[in-house]
Design an enzyme around this catalytic site. Sequence first.
Site, PDB file in Angstrom:
ATOM      1  N   GLN A  85       0.922  -1.138   0.000  1.00 42.61           N
ATOM      2  CA  GLN A  85       0.000   0.000   0.000  1.00 42.61           C
ATOM      3  C   GLN A  85       0.953   1.176   0.000  1.00 42.61           C
ATOM      4  OE1 GLN A  85      -1.607   2.948  -0.056  1.00 42.61           O
ATOM      5  NE2 GLN A  85      -1.276   3.091   2.141  1.00 42.61           N
ATOM      6  N   SER A  86       1.116   1.827  -1.140  1.00 43.18           N
ATOM      7  CA  SER A  86       2.272   2.716  -1.326  1.00 43.18           C
ATOM      8  C   SER A  86       1.935   4.199  -1.249  1.00 43.18           C
ATOM      9  CB  SER A  86       2.937   2.407  -2.671  1.00 43.18           C
ATOM     10  OG  SER A  86       2.175   2.968  -3.718  1.00 43.18           O
ATOM     11  N   SER A 127      12.250   2.678   1.181  1.00 39.29           N
ATOM     12  CA  SER A 127      11.849   4.017   0.741  1.00 39.29           C
ATOM     13  C   SER A 127      12.562   5.132   1.487  1.00 39.29           C
ATOM     14  CB  SER A 127      10.341   4.160   0.974  1.00 39.29           C
ATOM     15  OG  SER A 127       9.956   5.504   0.906  1.00 39.29           O
ATOM     16  N   GLU A 129      11.122   7.609   2.434  1.00 40.33           N
ATOM     17  CA  GLU A 129      10.194   8.046   3.488  1.00 40.33           C
ATOM     18  C   GLU A 129      10.692   7.600   4.870  1.00 40.33           C
ATOM     19  OE1 GLU A 129       6.862   9.724   3.633  1.00 40.33           O
ATOM     20  OE2 GLU A 129       8.017  10.576   2.013  1.00 40.33           O
ATOM     21  N   TYR A 151       2.852   4.551   6.827  1.00 43.51           N
ATOM     22  CA  TYR A 151       3.524   3.915   5.686  1.00 43.51           C
ATOM     23  C   TYR A 151       5.026   3.785   5.957  1.00 43.51           C
ATOM     24  CZ  TYR A 151       5.894   3.727   1.136  1.00 43.51           C
ATOM     25  OH  TYR A 151       6.724   3.395   0.105  1.00 43.51           O
ATOM     26  N   LYS A 155       7.387   0.502   6.267  1.00 39.23           N
ATOM     27  CA  LYS A 155       8.558   0.268   5.400  1.00 39.23           C
ATOM     28  C   LYS A 155       9.814   0.006   6.233  1.00 39.23           C
ATOM     29  CE  LYS A 155       7.401   0.364   1.045  1.00 39.23           C
ATOM     30  NZ  LYS A 155       7.620  -0.785   0.172  1.00 39.23           N
ATOM     31  N   HIS A 181      10.312   8.267  -7.451  1.00 42.85           N
ATOM     32  CA  HIS A 181      10.533   8.136  -8.895  1.00 42.85           C
ATOM     33  C   HIS A 181       9.202   8.023  -9.610  1.00 42.85           C
ATOM     34  CE1 HIS A 181      11.124   4.291  -6.810  1.00 42.85           C
ATOM     35  NE2 HIS A 181      10.430   3.747  -7.809  1.00 42.85           N
ATOM     36  N   ARG A 186       2.946   6.528 -13.398  1.00 43.24           N
ATOM     37  CA  ARG A 186       2.752   6.819 -11.979  1.00 43.24           C
ATOM     38  C   ARG A 186       1.255   6.865 -11.672  1.00 43.24           C
ATOM     39  NH1 ARG A 186       4.724   6.547  -6.901  1.00 43.24           N
ATOM     40  NH2 ARG A 186       5.943   8.380  -6.298  1.00 43.24           N
TER      41      ARG A 186
HETATM   42  P1  NDP Z   1       2.359   1.161  -6.946  1.00 41.97           P
HETATM   43  O1  NDP Z   1       1.435   1.708  -5.909  1.00 41.97           O
HETATM   44  O2  NDP Z   1       2.261   1.660  -8.353  1.00 41.97           O
HETATM   45  O3  NDP Z   1       2.192  -0.442  -7.002  1.00 41.97           O
HETATM   46  C1  NDP Z   1       1.923  -1.186  -5.859  1.00 41.97           C
HETATM   47  C2  NDP Z   1       1.730  -2.626  -6.244  1.00 41.97           C
HETATM   48  O4  NDP Z   1       1.460  -3.416  -5.072  1.00 41.97           O
HETATM   49  C3  NDP Z   1       0.555  -2.884  -7.205  1.00 41.97           C
HETATM   50  O5  NDP Z   1       0.928  -3.853  -8.146  1.00 41.97           O
HETATM   51  C4  NDP Z   1      -0.505  -3.448  -6.272  1.00 41.97           C
HETATM   52  O6  NDP Z   1      -1.433  -4.284  -6.915  1.00 41.97           O
HETATM   53  C5  NDP Z   1       0.368  -4.261  -5.335  1.00 41.97           C
HETATM   54  N1  NDP Z   1      -0.336  -4.639  -4.106  1.00 41.97           N
HETATM   55  C6  NDP Z   1      -0.933  -3.829  -3.215  1.00 41.97           C
HETATM   56  N2  NDP Z   1      -1.485  -4.550  -2.237  1.00 41.97           N
HETATM   57  C7  NDP Z   1      -1.241  -5.852  -2.502  1.00 41.97           C
HETATM   58  C8  NDP Z   1      -1.569  -7.073  -1.880  1.00 41.97           C
HETATM   59  N3  NDP Z   1      -2.265  -7.108  -0.740  1.00 41.97           N
HETATM   60  N4  NDP Z   1      -1.156  -8.229  -2.440  1.00 41.97           N
HETATM   61  C9  NDP Z   1      -0.456  -8.222  -3.601  1.00 41.97           C
HETATM   62  N5  NDP Z   1      -0.116  -7.094  -4.249  1.00 41.97           N
HETATM   63  C10 NDP Z   1      -0.511  -5.930  -3.706  1.00 41.97           C
HETATM   64  O7  NDP Z   1       3.840   1.356  -6.391  1.00 41.97           O
HETATM   65  P2  NDP Z   1       5.208   1.710  -7.173  1.00 41.97           P
HETATM   66  O8  NDP Z   1       5.326   0.841  -8.346  1.00 41.97           O
HETATM   67  O9  NDP Z   1       5.318   3.183  -7.308  1.00 41.97           O
HETATM   68  O10 NDP Z   1       6.295   1.300  -6.075  1.00 41.97           O
HETATM   69  C11 NDP Z   1       6.773  -0.036  -5.983  1.00 41.97           C
HETATM   70  C12 NDP Z   1       7.284  -0.281  -4.574  1.00 41.97           C
HETATM   71  O11 NDP Z   1       8.334   0.624  -4.283  1.00 41.97           O
HETATM   72  C13 NDP Z   1       6.256  -0.077  -3.459  1.00 41.97           C
HETATM   73  O12 NDP Z   1       6.541  -1.010  -2.442  1.00 41.97           O
HETATM   74  C14 NDP Z   1       6.528   1.337  -2.963  1.00 41.97           C
HETATM   75  O13 NDP Z   1       6.110   1.483  -1.616  1.00 41.97           O
HETATM   76  C15 NDP Z   1       8.048   1.377  -3.112  1.00 41.97           C
HETATM   77  N6  NDP Z   1       8.622   2.682  -3.335  1.00 41.97           N
HETATM   78  C16 NDP Z   1       8.163   3.467  -4.363  1.00 41.97           C
HETATM   79  C17 NDP Z   1       8.757   4.663  -4.646  1.00 41.97           C
HETATM   80  C18 NDP Z   1       8.271   5.536  -5.750  1.00 41.97           C
HETATM   81  O14 NDP Z   1       8.644   6.709  -5.768  1.00 41.97           O
HETATM   82  N7  NDP Z   1       7.492   5.026  -6.690  1.00 41.97           N
HETATM   83  C19 NDP Z   1       9.928   5.133  -3.851  1.00 41.97           C
HETATM   84  C20 NDP Z   1      10.338   4.205  -2.817  1.00 41.97           C
HETATM   85  C21 NDP Z   1       9.710   3.024  -2.589  1.00 41.97           C
HETATM   86  P3  NDP Z   1      -2.833  -3.703  -7.516  1.00 41.97           P
HETATM   87  O15 NDP Z   1      -2.528  -3.277  -8.919  1.00 41.97           O
HETATM   88  O16 NDP Z   1      -3.705  -4.896  -7.419  1.00 41.97           O
HETATM   89  O17 NDP Z   1      -3.260  -2.563  -6.639  1.00 41.97           O
HETATM   90  P1  GDR Z   2       5.366  10.766  -1.311  1.00 40.76           P
HETATM   91  O1  GDR Z   2       4.714  11.121  -2.735  1.00 40.76           O
HETATM   92  O2  GDR Z   2       4.440  10.993  -0.189  1.00 40.76           O
HETATM   93  O3  GDR Z   2       6.697  11.464  -1.249  1.00 40.76           O
HETATM   94  O4  GDR Z   2       5.564   9.183  -1.437  1.00 40.76           O
HETATM   95  P2  GDR Z   2       3.560  12.098  -3.177  1.00 40.76           P
HETATM   96  O5  GDR Z   2       3.768  12.336  -4.619  1.00 40.76           O
HETATM   97  O6  GDR Z   2       2.222  11.619  -2.742  1.00 40.76           O
HETATM   98  O7  GDR Z   2       3.863  13.453  -2.341  1.00 40.76           O
HETATM   99  C1  GDR Z   2       5.057  14.189  -2.504  1.00 40.76           C
HETATM  100  C2  GDR Z   2       4.956  15.525  -1.764  1.00 40.76           C
HETATM  101  O8  GDR Z   2       4.004  16.366  -2.428  1.00 40.76           O
HETATM  102  C3  GDR Z   2       3.193  17.003  -1.457  1.00 40.76           C
HETATM  103  N1  GDR Z   2       1.929  17.396  -2.056  1.00 40.76           N
HETATM  104  C4  GDR Z   2       0.989  16.574  -2.556  1.00 40.76           C
HETATM  105  N2  GDR Z   2       0.977  15.219  -2.671  1.00 40.76           N
HETATM  106  C5  GDR Z   2      -0.106  14.649  -3.261  1.00 40.76           C
HETATM  107  N3  GDR Z   2      -0.116  13.332  -3.430  1.00 40.76           N
HETATM  108  N4  GDR Z   2      -1.175  15.389  -3.702  1.00 40.76           N
HETATM  109  C6  GDR Z   2      -1.204  16.753  -3.585  1.00 40.76           C
HETATM  110  O9  GDR Z   2      -2.151  17.409  -3.981  1.00 40.76           O
HETATM  111  C7  GDR Z   2      -0.066  17.376  -2.987  1.00 40.76           C
HETATM  112  N5  GDR Z   2       0.271  18.662  -2.747  1.00 40.76           N
HETATM  113  C8  GDR Z   2       1.464  18.662  -2.189  1.00 40.76           C
HETATM  114  C9  GDR Z   2       3.059  15.939  -0.361  1.00 40.76           C
HETATM  115  O10 GDR Z   2       2.581  16.545   0.845  1.00 40.76           O
HETATM  116  C10 GDR Z   2       4.479  15.413  -0.312  1.00 40.76           C
HETATM  117  O11 GDR Z   2       5.261  16.258   0.504  1.00 40.76           O
HETATM  118  C11 GDR Z   2       6.018   8.575  -2.644  1.00 40.76           C
HETATM  119  C12 GDR Z   2       5.378   7.180  -2.734  1.00 40.76           C
HETATM  120  O12 GDR Z   2       5.685   6.629  -4.002  1.00 40.76           O
HETATM  121  C13 GDR Z   2       5.917   6.260  -1.656  1.00 40.76           C
HETATM  122  O13 GDR Z   2       5.435   4.942  -1.877  1.00 40.76           O
HETATM  123  C14 GDR Z   2       7.443   6.266  -1.734  1.00 40.76           C
HETATM  124  O14 GDR Z   2       7.976   5.460  -0.728  1.00 40.76           O
HETATM  125  C15 GDR Z   2       7.973   7.694  -1.598  1.00 40.76           C
HETATM  126  O15 GDR Z   2       7.428   8.474  -2.642  1.00 40.76           O
HETATM  127  C16 GDR Z   2       9.478   7.768  -1.705  1.00 40.76           C
END
Ligand code: NDP
Ligand code: GDR
Length: 326
Positions: A85-86, A127, A129, A151, A155, A181, A186
């Site tokens: 749950q990201s 992460s 975070e 979250y 993590k 990223h 996204r």
């Molecule tokens: P997404 O939210 O795009 O993808 C999350 C994935 O997890 C989806 O495939 C989702 O499936 C799956 N999932 C959620 N719950 C379950 C469950 N109960 N059982 C099986 N699968 C499940 O994340 P990202 O691709 O952006 O990120 C990948 C990973 O990296 C995550 O763990 C995130 O927390 C971590 N991360 C991401 C960063 C980023 O900036 N993107 C930075 C640092 C860490 P479904 O499609 O069914 O919802």
């Molecule tokens: P983050 O990503 O919380 O860093 O986690 P997000 O893009 O949600 O927020 C980044 C920053 O932007 C500020 N913000 C807003 N955010 C959202 N979503 N919507 C808004 O309208 C808005 N306005 C301002 C937030 O407060 C925050 O400071 C992401 C996820 O991919 C995690 O799973 C991952 O681990 C971290 O990046 C690294």
Amino acid sequence: MPRALITGITGQDGAYLSQLLLEKGYEVSGLLRRSASAEVMGERLRWLGVQDRVRMVDGDLMDLSSIIRAIQEVKPDEVYNLGAQSFVKTSWDQPLLTGNVTAMGAHNVIEAVRLAAPEARFYQASSSEMFGKIQQQQQSEKTPFYPRSPYAVAKLYAHWITVNYRESFGMHASSGILFNHESPLRGIEFVTRKVTDGVARIKLGLAKELPMGNLDATRDWGHAKDYVRAMWLMLQQEAPDDYVVATGRTISVREMCRVAFACADLDYQDFVTVDARFMRPAEVDVLHGDPAKAKAKLGWEPTISFEQMMAEMVEADIARHQSRMR
Ligand code: NDP
Ligand code: GDR
């Protein structure tokens, strides 16, 4: 042919990692959870044109037996745990689910690897975070953690259990501490994609304004395509380890809005409003990564700049809305 099992294969990173591993000649399988909306699940894999080349295995991160079965079926050489749950903001509304999926889910996966494929190499998606209320201006593998959301707490558990299994059982388990990223794939709720989608809707006359949360937060934003390469590189090393993956540049949400709107020849100040609904109970104000170790040991460097990425995302969102309007 090496075999990989990816949890979270339907997510942003799962899709790009699948594409990368297929290019490298892997047989790629993914854990797919049951959903009533199955037709939209493979959307990202379809976008990259790889949906027919990956094999899906039923399972859920919260169901250990389903993961063990998936591992027995796939017999992976490498397991990438990307499922979570990201979305940070949702973790305050669903804190226990976040703990179950993001913390215990990771534990289930590494335990399943230990039981069913102890020789397989394991990657945990940690992460930035976890740094939360930052203890050092630029964060590296040595920076102490201070999580600021359910979250991030979840993590941190997943990160330490990965380190612990490596030290306890000698597993090849690595943790990638990845900074934010993004990409055209996204999720729409994350800030960059929310903004590029908003720019597209405003440009095409579908919306008049874009309500946002905290514009002063800063993030170290890279491109998902570059970051999945770092995941793969970690599992190719002789010894497992932890690595920070970041660009080394931090940019405010406000500046990100300016750049995104400028991609469509618009001024963000004419459209962005601040709305308390998008503020968080506790904020991570600044994230700024130090990727020196990844560069030195993995030979990893980002290849796509922030500006190139924002332009790609705005262009993709304009194209998406235009095709829906036709
Ligand atoms: P997404 O939210 O795009 O993808 C999350 C994935 O997890 C989806 O495939 C989702 O499936 C799956 N999932 C959620 N719950 C379950 C469950 N109960 N059982 C099986 N699968 C499940 O994340 P990202 O691709 O952006 O990120 C990948 C990973 O990296 C995550 O763990 C995130 O927390 C971590 N991360 C991401 C960063 C980023 O900036 N993107 C930075 C640092 C860490 P479904 O499609 O069914 O919802
Ligand atoms: P983050 O990503 O919380 O860093 O986690 P997000 O893009 O949600 O927020 C980044 C920053 O932007 C500020 N913000 C807003 N955010 C959202 N979503 N919507 C808004 O309208 C808005 N306005 C301002 C937030 O407060 C925050 O400071 C992401 C996820 O991919 C995690 O799973 C991952 O681990 C971290 O990046 C690294």
